[in-house]
Every structure is written in C-alpha cells, then in structure tokens.
Design a protein around this motif. Structure first.
Motif, PDB file in Angstrom:
ATOM      1  N   GLU A 190      -7.133  -6.030   4.578  1.00  0.00           N
ATOM      2  CA  GLU A 190      -6.293  -6.594   3.634  1.00  0.00           C
ATOM      3  C   GLU A 190      -5.394  -5.674   2.989  1.00  0.00           C
ATOM      4  O   GLU A 190      -4.110  -6.009   2.648  1.00  0.00           O
ATOM      5  CB  GLU A 190      -7.267  -7.115   2.722  1.00  0.00           C
ATOM      6  CG  GLU A 190      -8.049  -8.494   2.956  1.00  0.00           C
ATOM      7  CD  GLU A 190      -9.119  -8.841   2.111  1.00  0.00           C
ATOM      8  OE1 GLU A 190      -9.380 -10.009   1.999  1.00  0.00           O
ATOM      9  OE2 GLU A 190      -9.518  -8.185   1.204  1.00  0.00           O
ATOM     10  N   TYR A 191      -5.558  -4.545   2.697  1.00  0.00           N
ATOM     11  CA  TYR A 191      -4.814  -3.497   2.078  1.00  0.00           C
ATOM     12  C   TYR A 191      -3.592  -3.168   3.165  1.00  0.00           C
ATOM     13  O   TYR A 191      -2.310  -3.121   2.717  1.00  0.00           O
ATOM     14  CB  TYR A 191      -5.481  -1.982   1.895  1.00  0.00           C
ATOM     15  CG  TYR A 191      -4.656  -0.920   1.275  1.00  0.00           C
ATOM     16  CD1 TYR A 191      -4.733  -0.920  -0.293  1.00  0.00           C
ATOM     17  CD2 TYR A 191      -4.405  -0.111   2.025  1.00  0.00           C
ATOM     18  CE1 TYR A 191      -3.857   0.081  -0.604  1.00  0.00           C
ATOM     19  CE2 TYR A 191      -3.581   1.235   1.461  1.00  0.00           C
ATOM     20  CZ  TYR A 191      -3.394   1.026   0.091  1.00  0.00           C
ATOM     21  OH  TYR A 191      -2.625   2.110  -0.566  1.00  0.00           O
ATOM     22  N   GLY A 196      -1.324  -6.017   2.890  1.00  0.00           N
ATOM     23  CA  GLY A 196      -0.552  -6.013   1.611  1.00  0.00           C
ATOM     24  C   GLY A 196       0.722  -5.271   1.655  1.00  0.00           C
ATOM     25  O   GLY A 196       1.480  -5.480   0.801  1.00  0.00           O
ATOM     26  N   GLN A 210      -7.155   4.307   0.820  1.00  0.00           N
ATOM     27  CA  GLN A 210      -6.705   3.572   2.207  1.00  0.00           C
ATOM     28  C   GLN A 210      -5.523   4.231   2.600  1.00  0.00           C
ATOM     29  O   GLN A 210      -5.157   3.615   3.661  1.00  0.00           O
ATOM     30  CB  GLN A 210      -6.585   1.932   1.360  1.00  0.00           C
ATOM     31  CG  GLN A 210      -7.709   1.351   1.356  1.00  0.00           C
ATOM     32  CD  GLN A 210      -8.217   1.218   0.168  1.00  0.00           C
ATOM     33  OE1 GLN A 210      -7.893   1.966  -0.730  1.00  0.00           O
ATOM     34  NE2 GLN A 210      -8.953  -0.011  -0.160  1.00  0.00           N
ATOM     35  N   CYS A 220     -12.455  -7.403 -10.379  1.00  0.00           N
ATOM     36  CA  CYS A 220     -11.878  -7.989  -9.050  1.00  0.00           C
ATOM     37  C   CYS A 220     -12.833  -7.210  -7.871  1.00  0.00           C
ATOM     38  O   CYS A 220     -13.200  -6.298  -8.110  1.00  0.00           O
ATOM     39  CB  CYS A 220     -10.603  -7.604  -8.977  1.00  0.00           C
ATOM     40  SG  CYS A 220      -9.907  -5.798  -8.728  1.00  0.00           S
ATOM     41  N   SER A 221     -12.826  -8.090  -6.892  1.00  0.00           N
ATOM     42  CA  SER A 221     -13.581  -7.483  -5.808  1.00  0.00           C
ATOM     43  C   SER A 221     -12.809  -6.855  -4.932  1.00  0.00           C
ATOM     44  O   SER A 221     -11.543  -7.024  -4.747  1.00  0.00           O
ATOM     45  CB  SER A 221     -14.028  -8.922  -4.862  1.00  0.00           C
ATOM     46  OG  SER A 221     -13.114  -9.676  -4.463  1.00  0.00           O
ATOM     47  N   ILE A 277     -10.879  -4.928  -1.891  1.00  0.00           N
ATOM     48  CA  ILE A 277     -10.309  -5.567  -0.892  1.00  0.00           C
ATOM     49  C   ILE A 277     -10.607  -4.740   0.477  1.00  0.00           C
ATOM     50  O   ILE A 277     -11.147  -3.486   0.371  1.00  0.00           O
ATOM     51  CB  ILE A 277      -8.762  -5.400  -0.863  1.00  0.00           C
ATOM     52  CG1 ILE A 277      -8.067  -3.953  -1.260  1.00  0.00           C
ATOM     53  CG2 ILE A 277      -8.302  -6.479  -2.097  1.00  0.00           C
ATOM     54  CD1 ILE A 277      -6.616  -4.019  -1.145  1.00  0.00           C
ATOM     55  N   THR A 278     -10.681  -5.334   1.452  1.00  0.00           N
ATOM     56  CA  THR A 278     -11.073  -4.437   2.803  1.00  0.00           C
ATOM     57  C   THR A 278      -9.659  -4.048   3.313  1.00  0.00           C
ATOM     58  O   THR A 278      -8.601  -4.082   2.681  1.00  0.00           O
ATOM     59  CB  THR A 278     -11.234  -5.750   3.904  1.00  0.00           C
ATOM     60  OG1 THR A 278     -10.325  -6.356   4.254  1.00  0.00           O
ATOM     61  CG2 THR A 278     -12.534  -6.629   3.478  1.00  0.00           C
ATOM     62  N   ASP A 279     -10.020  -2.970   4.279  1.00  0.00           N
ATOM     63  CA  ASP A 279      -8.974  -1.987   4.716  1.00  0.00           C
ATOM     64  C   ASP A 279      -7.929  -2.770   5.444  1.00  0.00           C
ATOM     65  O   ASP A 279      -6.583  -2.474   5.344  1.00  0.00           O
ATOM     66  CB  ASP A 279      -9.494  -0.952   6.095  1.00  0.00           C
ATOM     67  CG  ASP A 279     -10.365  -0.047   5.380  1.00  0.00           C
ATOM     68  OD1 ASP A 279     -10.242   0.142   4.159  1.00  0.00           O
ATOM     69  OD2 ASP A 279     -11.135   0.536   5.935  1.00  0.00           O
TER      70      ASP A 279
END
Length: 410
Positions: A236-237, A240, A273, A229-230, A232-234
């Motif tokens: 997006e984290y 989430g 993160q 999986c790619s 995730i950006t900060d």
C-alpha cells in the motif's frame, strides 16, 4: 535617481570587501537565532522622542571594531580571523570618508509595502554609501541560509533567495532616501515563492537596526490530538507513491516541479518503507530525470531531494552509480553570470556536500562512476577548477571532497 552615483567604484569596493570579509565570516559562522513562533508587527514610533536614541543605537553597531561580529561568544581576543575582519571594516570606513565615493539612494516612492522601516540618516553621518557597506559587509553575511546578489546601485536593491528542501523564496531589499524627513528607508518585498522565509528574515533584519522592536505573542490554538489509524502494508505504501513517480515523468512543468518538492518532503520523513527495494529503485530513477531537467526550479529542488536522500545509508550505493552524480559534480564548478550567481550558489554548495557524503562512504566508487559518466580526463580538470572557486563556503566544501577523491584517483 541621484545626481552623483559612482556605480563602478561602489560595486568594485563592495565586491572586494565582501569577498575578503566573507572568507573570515565563514570561519566564525553560527546560526542566527530565529523566534519562528512570533509574528512580526509594525510598531508606531514617536519620531521626535526616538530620533536621538535610534541614531545612538545605530552608531553603537558601527566602529569601534571590537563589536563588529555577533559571534563573539565563539571567538577569543587573539583570533586572527576577527582581527582581519576588523582591518577590512576599518579600511572600508576609510574609503567611505573619500568624497569621490559619494552616493545617494533613489527617492522614496509614493507607495511602500508594509514591510519597511526608517533609519535615521544621522546614524550613518548622512552618508548613504556608509549604510550600503554596513548592510552588505556586516549584516547580510549573518544570514547564511540566504544568498544575496551584489548591491545594484542604479535601483538601490539587493536581490535575495532562500531555498531549502521544498521551500523556495525570492525577495528584494530596497533602500530609499527621504529628503523631507532626512531618513533612510529600507523596504522588503517578496517577489516569488513561499512567504515564511521572507517574514522571518525581515523580522530579524529589522531587529539589527531596531533591537528594541516588540513582537506579538503567538496565538494559542487548540491542541487537537492526532487521529488513530491502522498501519499500511508495504504494498500500500508503494502504491501510494505511484502518483509522485508518474508526476516526475510527466510532460507538464508544474507536475514535475511538484513531484520534486514532494520527494523532498517524503525523504525528510525518513520512513522505514523508504528502504523497500522497489521504492528505492523508483526514487533513484525519478531523481535521475528531475536532476537533469531543463527547468532550473525543478533541477534545484531535485538536488535538494538528492541531498536529503544521500544521508540515508541504504541509498548511498545507488546514488553513486546513478547518472545524477554527473550533474552534481558538474554543477559544483559551474560558472553562472556574476549577477545571477546568487540564484544557484546554494544548490552548488549542496552539490559539494553530496560529494563529501558519498566520497566518505565509497570514494573509489565515486571516482569510478565519474570516470564512467564524464570520462577519465574530467576529474583532473575538475580538481583544478575547484581551486579557482570564489565563493568561500563552496570552495571549502569542494576542497574537502577533493581531498578525499584525490587520494583515490592518484
């Protein structure tokens, strides 16, 4: 029920011996070897062929005193704690021989759980009280991850609790007598929570009585590789995690409980993160509300989450200034009802460990924060209350935190 239960004598002797012995066992502690990948099964037994072997095996675990602990590899023959434990065990056995201490277990019920096994009464000279003392003083202290209540003589049961991170389990250990077969019966029943801790405990507990017990080989499963999986950006984290933070502030009990458990799992992953400023602020604020929750289950899992978080260097300053610290320091010296102390003792020990971690990082900041949250007169009373703690492990952790804080407050 039995005809000659002397419950007062039974409780007082067990409590006295248990407290004295636990003090020494704590010094000798080591983790119990758990074969977590093996699955427990019941083994059919040939009663006539194994009766004498079982009795002989059980007697080998009773005196002589030199074999009292399973931790001999860490001890020397001149160890004073081992000698004291031996004396406690000898004195207890002398009390057992007193006819006034006679005690009989409740009779075998019509239905038993699969998690039970039989013990030859001859291994304990037909003395039910001797089996009670053997379990409470010698066996149960070996399971350090589980807290047990004192033996309830009327019902014939120990209540146990395990809590670690998001996992919590309540269970009971019953003891019965079977006059038809002249055996003692030990039954384990999970009453609430996750089953895995109980399964592992009962497997190890049974092995103390039946060392030759066999276990099933673990089933070999297909080993699938992880999916790619790619990253995730900060942002997006952070987005989430928003559902967890909203659940922590929900009015619904189940939502807040699950939020506390999910925070435990999140912090254990220790992802990079978690160091993001907005994530740190949201995590600390969520814990402040959960730690002060009115429901004990939510509060306890929140304390566990805070304990995990306190080990992360970037969170220590925020936790010291957080209002959660006031709850933590108060729980250490809380005095619950004696028959309910087993439900909170693990959390109180965890609170003492949190204080140690934070005090080692910034003792002056901890003292200043406690004085701000609880008042300048709180710590002197807290120092005095620590000296009166009965639980050995809790008092040991608390005194370590006290020694750090007194150097600053004085």
């Amino acid at each position: 029920m039995s005809d000659n239960i002397d419950q007062t004598q039974l409780h007082s002797l067990l409590k006295y011996r248990g407290a004295a012995t636990e003090d020494k066992l704590f010094q000798l502690s080591s983790s119990v070897d758990r074969q977590s990948q093996k699955e427990f099964i019941e083994i059919p037994r040939n009663k006539k062929a194994l009766a004498e072997d079982d009795a002989s095996c059980m007697r080998s675990q009773l005196p002589p005193i030199a074999t009292f602990t399973t931790r001999e590899e860490k001890l020397s023959n001149d160890d004073p704690f081992q000698k004291q434990v031996s004396r406690d065990w000898e004195e207890t056995l002398k009390d057992i021989s007193n006819p006034s201490q006679a005690y009989n277990f409740p009779q075998r019920p019509q239905m038993l759980m699969r998690s039970h096994f039989e013990v030859e009464s001859a291994a304990f000279h037909g003395n039910a009280y001797e089996l009670v003392v053997f379990i409470q003083i010698k066996l149960l202290p070996e399971f350090e991850a589980i807290a047990f209540a004192d033996f309830n003589a009327e019902v014939g049961v120990w209540h146990g609790k395990h809590i670690r991170g998001a996992v919590c389990c309540y269970f009971d250990i019953f003891v019965y007598s079977d006059r038809r077969s002249d055996k003692f019966i030990i039954e384990g029943v999970k009453t609430k929570g996750d089953p895995k801790p109980f399964v592992y405990f009962f497997k190890d507990f049974k092995r103390k009585f039946i060392p030759s017990i066999e276990t099933a080989k673990p089933q070999i499963l297909c080993n699938f590789g992880s999916l790619s999986c790619s990253p995730i950006t900060d942002d997006e984290y952070y987005q989430g995690l928003q559902p967890i933070f909203r659940m922590a502030q929900a009015t619904n009990y189940e939502a807040r409980l699950e939020a506390a458990k999910m925070l435990c799992d999140l912090f254990q992953q220790n992802q990079s993160q978690l160091q993001l400023p907005e994530v740190m602020q949201a995590c600390v604020q969520s814990l402040e509300g959960l730690v002060q929750d009115n429901f004990p289950d939510i509060k306890q899992h929140a304390i566990m989450a805070m304990s995990i978080l306190s080990d992360l260097q970037c969170y220590k300053s925020d936790l010291i200034t957080s209002s959660s610290l006031a709850v933590v320091v108060s729980l250490v010296t809380e005095n619950p009802e004696p028959n309910l102390s087993y439900e909170t003792i693990q959390i109180r020990r965890e609170c003492a460990k949190i204080l140690i971690t934070l005090a080692q990082f910034n003792a002056a900041g901890v003292v200043e924060s406690i004085n701000r949250l609880r008042g300048a007169t709180f710590l002197p009373h807290w120092f005095s209350a620590v000296q009166q703690l009965e639980d050995v492990r809790l008092r040991s952790h608390s005194e370590k935190a006290l020694n750090i804080l007194t150097r600053i407050s004085s």
